[in-house]
Scaffold this active site. Structure first.
Site, short mmCIF file in Angstrom:
data_model
loop_
_atom_site.label_atom_id
_atom_site.label_comp_id
_atom_site.label_asym_id
_atom_site.label_seq_id
_atom_site.Cartn_x
_atom_site.Cartn_y
_atom_site.Cartn_z
N ASN A 86 0.81 -1.22 0.00
CA ASN A 86 0.00 0.00 0.00
C ASN A 86 0.85 1.27 0.00
O ASN A 86 1.90 1.34 0.63
CB ASN A 86 -0.92 0.01 1.23
CG ASN A 86 -2.04 -0.98 1.08
OD1 ASN A 86 -2.55 -1.19 -0.01
ND2 ASN A 86 -2.45 -1.59 2.19
N HIS A 87 0.35 2.28 -0.69
CA HIS A 87 0.93 3.62 -0.70
C HIS A 87 -0.03 4.56 0.03
O HIS A 87 -1.22 4.26 0.19
CB HIS A 87 1.11 4.13 -2.14
CG HIS A 87 2.06 3.33 -2.96
ND1 HIS A 87 2.55 3.78 -4.17
CD2 HIS A 87 2.62 2.09 -2.78
CE1 HIS A 87 3.36 2.89 -4.69
NE2 HIS A 87 3.42 1.84 -3.87
N LYS A 88 0.48 5.70 0.44
CA LYS A 88 -0.40 6.71 1.04
C LYS A 88 -1.44 7.14 0.01
O LYS A 88 -1.12 7.37 -1.16
CB LYS A 88 0.40 7.92 1.51
CG LYS A 88 1.22 7.68 2.77
CD LYS A 88 1.99 8.93 3.18
CE LYS A 88 1.07 10.02 3.69
NZ LYS A 88 1.85 11.18 4.22
#
Length: 210
Positions: free
Chosen positions: A82-84
């Site tokens: 996951n990324h921000k």
């Protein structure tokens, strides 16, 4: 005899395409139950390569129960992918250093959906993709090439992208009974004695198993 030994890596002699993957796992963040197998002609013992983005700093786990059948090329995406999401850009600048590390996100700023948990007696079809934090209930079936983004109820068949419920395998009262009986937790001698019942189309008979 009471079936193959759960400590055998390749339970089908001369057929390494199938392995009991509990015996091949080295990552403590992956927990596998007895008799769960992975079927892959290109190295069934290398199941861990299909668990992607499982990083120690995230602390999540992949937990798979007993007597699961996992087909070739099934993949598990973990929380480390996951990324921000709440920023103008989702690009992970910080991982490349050279001054960009100053925008390294804190762990609590990254999306985290918890452990991925697969129940007992689950069949996951060829080339399916299981997303982070998904829970797949006991006795469920995931059709080939499905993308599972939401939890799957016990004894439910799902398929598609995103995977949606196709049908329940049994009536609601039968499912409740099966979840209470938990045949996969019986000792292996009792399971062996009752294979004809376990592999029959009449779940109610399990109530009388000795």
């Amino acid at each position: 005899m009471n079936g193959p030994s759960p400590t055998e890596t390749y339970p089908m002699k001369g057929f390494p395409q199938v392995c009991f993957i509990k015996n091949t796992i080295s990552n403590p963040q992956i927990v596998i139950g007895d008799y769960t197998y992975y079927d892959d002609p290109n190295g069934s013992e290398n199941f861990e390569r299909n668990v992607l983005y499982l990083y120690p700093f995230m602390g999540d786990k992949l937990i798979i129960g007993k007597f699961c059948a996992i087909a070739c090329d099934v993949k598990f995406i973990m929380n480390g992918a996951n990324h921000k999401l709440n920023c103008i850009s989702t690009y992970p600048f910080s991982i490349f250093g050279n001054g960009w590390e100053r925008v390294m996100p804190k762990i609590e700023e990254l999306p985290f959906k918890g452990d991925t948990v697969i129940g007992n007696d689950v069949w996951i079809g060829y080339d399916s993709l299981i997303m982070p934090g998904v829970n797949i209930g006991d006795g469920a079936i995931v059709a080939a090439r499905s993308v599972v983004v939401n939890d799957v109820a016990p004894y439910t068949i799902v398929g598609g992208n995103p995977a949606k419920s196709i049908k329940a395998r049994f009536p609601e009262e039968t499912i409740k009974m099966l979840l209470d009986v938990k045949w996969w937790d019986w000792d292996i001698e009792k399971i062996t004695r009752n294979l004809e019942i376990i592999t029959s189309a009449n779940p109610i008979v399990l109530l009388n198993a000795k």
